[in-house]
Design a protein around this motif. Structure first.
Motif, PDB file in Angstrom:
ATOM      1  N   LEU A 111       0.863  -1.185   0.000  1.00 15.34           N
ATOM      2  CA  LEU A 111       0.000   0.000   0.000  1.00 15.34           C
ATOM      3  C   LEU A 111       0.895   1.228   0.000  1.00 15.34           C
ATOM      4  CD1 LEU A 111      -2.817  -0.895   2.553  1.00 15.34           C
ATOM      5  CD2 LEU A 111      -3.209  -0.066   0.230  1.00 15.34           C
ATOM      6  N   LYS A 112       0.668   2.139  -0.932  1.00 11.37           N
ATOM      7  CA  LYS A 112       1.461   3.354  -0.989  1.00 11.37           C
ATOM      8  C   LYS A 112       1.025   4.316   0.118  1.00 11.37           C
ATOM      9  CE  LYS A 112       3.795   2.183  -4.657  1.00 11.37           C
ATOM     10  NZ  LYS A 112       5.242   1.883  -4.583  1.00 11.37           N
ATOM     11  N   PRO A 113       1.968   5.063   0.681  1.00 10.52           N
ATOM     12  CA  PRO A 113       1.603   6.028   1.735  1.00 10.52           C
ATOM     13  C   PRO A 113       0.568   7.053   1.285  1.00 10.52           C
ATOM     14  CG  PRO A 113       3.986   5.739   1.610  1.00 10.52           C
ATOM     15  CD  PRO A 113       3.416   5.033   0.420  1.00 10.52           C
ATOM     16  N   ASN A 114       0.515   7.333  -0.034  1.00 10.19           N
ATOM     17  CA  ASN A 114      -0.395   8.362  -0.550  1.00 10.19           C
ATOM     18  C   ASN A 114      -1.778   7.821  -0.897  1.00 10.19           C
ATOM     19  OD1 ASN A 114       1.659  10.241  -0.386  1.00 10.19           O
ATOM     20  ND2 ASN A 114       2.326   9.934  -2.491  1.00 10.19           N
ATOM     21  N   HIS A 115      -2.100   6.614  -0.453  1.00  3.51           N
ATOM     22  CA  HIS A 115      -3.340   5.992  -0.918  1.00  3.51           C
ATOM     23  C   HIS A 115      -4.564   6.863  -0.620  1.00  3.51           C
ATOM     24  CE1 HIS A 115      -5.215   2.315  -2.541  1.00  3.51           C
ATOM     25  NE2 HIS A 115      -6.279   2.800  -1.924  1.00  3.51           N
ATOM     26  N   TYR A 116      -4.607   7.479   0.555  1.00  6.56           N
ATOM     27  CA  TYR A 116      -5.725   8.377   0.891  1.00  6.56           C
ATOM     28  C   TYR A 116      -5.196   9.797   0.969  1.00  6.56           C
ATOM     29  CZ  TYR A 116      -8.338   4.130   1.732  1.00  6.56           C
ATOM     30  OH  TYR A 116      -8.968   2.919   1.568  1.00  6.56           O
ATOM     31  N   SER A 117      -5.273  10.489  -0.152  1.00  6.32           N
ATOM     32  CA  SER A 117      -4.747  11.847  -0.267  1.00  6.32           C
ATOM     33  C   SER A 117      -5.892  12.837  -0.426  1.00  6.32           C
ATOM     34  CB  SER A 117      -3.776  11.932  -1.448  1.00  6.32           C
ATOM     35  OG  SER A 117      -2.609  11.183  -1.210  1.00  6.32           O
TER      36      SER A 117
END
Length: 688
Positions: free
Chosen positions: A27-33
């Protein structure tokens, strides 16, 4: 307060979720931007930007400044583009030939929303203004002492006793020695300061403290005697504005969300309808009183460009969010691309933007950043090239993308480039793709992009059906047509139930179902962001917006709280999550689990969303987790009635609640309301 339904598990059909400690996808850190289209719905000026004075520099000249409430736009994106194309092709008066489509001519008799008080006559003129870049100033012809000009703010100024207000203005007069600036509530002055003025332009600053509060106050500037007074750049900020720039109650929503990345500034706002009305970042830096401002033709109102590139970077820096800056390509709404042989300026703008943001202070634009008060470079590692680009071929998006990105990558080889991708992606299929040409067309070589930006707007039922939108993404026939099947990963940086009748719980939960689908397919989707972010309810152009406010009150959609929960429980990677079969859409439920690694203890985040089925009973079973500790409660947004919603007068009808959990050994059972999203965190010992 809405609490989860209590129904005996034995009376309900069981759905099962089996979660195993087997890594699936990162999961990328930016998933919930977040995406902040900086100027739509008066969400910037009149919103997050804490300036209280509307038309502070007198440059609006009647272009979109109105105290009447504009209607909310509820058509589709396609409808909107067709309207803009029609406007572009409409006959124009000879006097308007230099104007962009949908850009009104200046009305040099307008100083709205300012009004005269005490019998004063007002006019705008450009004979004596202190700044060449915005030449208009306000001329007040005072008939007597205590006559002058009044500004009501953006549908009222929220005045609070006990809060300092920072006033500044440029003023001069050939025959009046002083003016009195007053904050007014209900026709009475609650704060006042006298300012001496001279026949030469000078900037004056003062801090005042209102003695009482009101939700719809204003500012007035009164002459001390009969005569003529000139004003320019009249400004009033509350002293508790974050960084001296941003409205504190609206900033709280952003701080609570903790966005890892913010896409800025747009959106249609980036493009405008032509060269005069697009966002030009170089006009937004330097002293704010010297910024020329521009007509925001995408959304129909004048902006002073008080929120410029520096302010956007400061916002991201304060929130600890990575900026994703958008680059203009030569495409404006409803128009053809500016020819490639005239587009080098957009390459220069892109490279200069990077220099301003990240360059050494010995460089031209790095030095300008230093002059603007920030010697240290910002971290900008991602750019998006364009927004919802349509036209293909060498003279369209593909050619302009190549023109910009080749020199960009030569100078900044580690830059992460997001390309404009699918304009509307839905469960019914993808359309209007821009990237096949970026992958090679018209004899062009394939161009590199690190991700592409898909936008999804739909009804709640269809949004829930989008749960499966990214299943087998890389094996779809769509991806196989792009450069031998080498689809880039996806940034879904605009989504929302814009076509919903109401901004209610049903819409928010359907978006939750969709978002869990993006986690299930984390190998394909690396980032998501709702749109639009802000709306001043008195200046609304888009019908469905995440954070709503007027001058003094706020509320967030149910979707905000769903996203906030999902954002707070984002792991490093998803784990094997098997879900039992379910009925076809529109009724949907789904679940996904992810792990955040730790040294002594790791977290297992479990998320489940239920759309449309009453009393959905779900049993969770866990395997492979050492010393798993299941929680006694989770966080929950939901209810049996999907039509409930928050409002300015009732802002907390829907929010995050505690949800009691029942566990037995290595299993746990829940009963989900008809429209609900639940998250919970368990802990376990990581493998040695």
């Amino acid at each position: 307060m809405l609490l989860p339904a209590v129904v005996a598990l034995a009376t309900l059909a069981q759905n099962t979720v089996s979660i195993a400690n087997m890594k699936v996808d990162a999961l990328k850190p930016n998933h919930y931007s977040m995406f902040w289209e900086t100027e739509i719905n008066f969400g910037g000026e009149g919103g997050l930007y804490a300036e209280l004075v509307w038309n502070r520099d007198f440059e609006a000249l009647g272009r979109g400044n109105s105290l009447s409430d504009p209607p909310a736009y509820r058509g589709t994106r396609a409808d909107r583009r067709e309207a803009l194309r029609a406007a572009a092709n409409a006959p124009r008066e000879d006097s308007d030939v230099q104007l962009d489509p949908k850009e009104p001519p200046a009305d040099y008799s307008s100083y709205a929303p300012w009004t005269g008080v005490g019998g004063a006559a007002l006019a705008v003129q450009n004979d004596t203004a202190p700044f060449e870049t915005n030449p208009m100033s306000l001329e007040i012809t005072a008939s007597a002492p205590n006559s002058g000009a009044f500004n009501p703010g953006y549908w009222g100024m929220a005045i609070r006793s006990g809060v300092a207000y920072n006033l500044s203005m440029f003023a001069m007069s050939p025959n009046v020695s002083a003016v009195v600036a007053q904050i007014v509530c209900n026709g009475e002055a609650v704060a006042s300061v006298s300012i001496s003025i001279t026949p030469k332009w000078n900037m004056w600053e003062a801090t005042v403290y209102p003695s009482s509060s009101c939700p719809d106050g204003g500012l007035q500037v009164l002459a001390s005697a009969a005569g003529v007074v000139y004003l320019d750049h009249v400004s009033l900020f509350p002293g508790d504005a974050v960084l001296g720039l941003f409205r504190s109650d609206l900033m709280q929503y952003l701080s609570d969300f903790k966005p890892p990345m913010i896409r800025i500034p747009g959106g249609n706002y980036l493009e405008g309808t032509g060269p005069r009305t697009r966002w030009q970042w170089k006009n937004t830096v330097g002293p704010r009183q010297q910024r020329s401002g521009h007509y925001n033709s995408a959304w129909g109102y004048w902006v002073t460009d008080g929120i410029g590139l520096m302010e956007l970077l400061l916002l991201c820096d304060f929130l600890g969010a990575e900026p994703l800056l958008s680059i203009y390509t030569g495409y404006s709404l409803g128009q053809n691309y500016i020819p490639l042989n005239e587009s080098q300026v957009f390459v220069d703008d892109c490279l200069d933007l990077m220099e301003y943001s990240t360059g050494n202070t010995s460089t031209l634009w790095g030095h300008q950043r230093e002059l603007d008060g920030h010697a240290a470079p910002f971290v900008v590692s991602k750019l998006e090239i364009g927004n919802e680009e349509f036209q293909q071929g060498k003279e369209g998006y593909a050619g302009h993308y190549q023109l910009i990105t080749v020199p960009l990558r030569q100078r900044y080889p580690n830059i992460f480039v997001v390309a404009s991708g699918i304009v509307v992606a839905t469960s019914g299929g993808r359309s209007s793709s821009c990237l096949p040409c970026v992958g090679g067309c018209d004899g062009m070589q394939p161009q590199q992009c690190d991700a592409w930006d898909e936008h999804t707007y739909d009804t709640p039922d269809s949004m829930a059906a989008n749960l499966n939108l990214y299943d087998n993404y890389y094996n779809t026939s769509f991806c196989q047509t792009i450069d031998g099947g080498r689809c880039p990963p996806v940034y879904v940086l605009e989504y929302g139930c814009h076509e919903t009748p109401e901004p209610d719980l049903m819409a928010g939960v359907s978006e939750g179902v969709f978002l869990l689908g993006t986690e299930i397919n984390a190998n394909a989707v690396e980032a998501t962001a709702f749109a639009p972010l802000f709306v001043n309810v008195r200046g609304q152009q888009w019908g469905y917006n995440l954070i709503n406010f007027n001058a003094s009150n706020t509320f967030a959609l149910p979707s905000y709280y769903v996203q906030q929960m999902l954002r707070a429980t984002t792991g490093d990677y998803t784990v094997m999550t098997n879900r039992s079969a379910q009925a076809a859409s529109p009724a949907k439920w789904t679940a996904i689990a992810s792990v955040k690694s730790g040294n002594g203890s790791s977290s297992l985040f479990v998320k489940v969303a239920n759309y449309g089925t009453p009393n959905t009973a779900i049993s969770f079973n866990f395997s492979g987790f050492t010393n798993l500790q299941l929680p006694t409660a989770g966080s929950y947004v939901g209810g049996t009635n999907g039509t409930i919603q928050n409002t300015l007068s009732a802002p907390t009808v829907v929010g995050i609640r505690q949800f009691p959990l029942q566990s037995q050994g290595q299993s746990l059972q829940v009963i989900m309301d008809t429209y609900s999203v639940l998250v919970f965190e368990a802990t376990f010992e990581p493998s040695k």
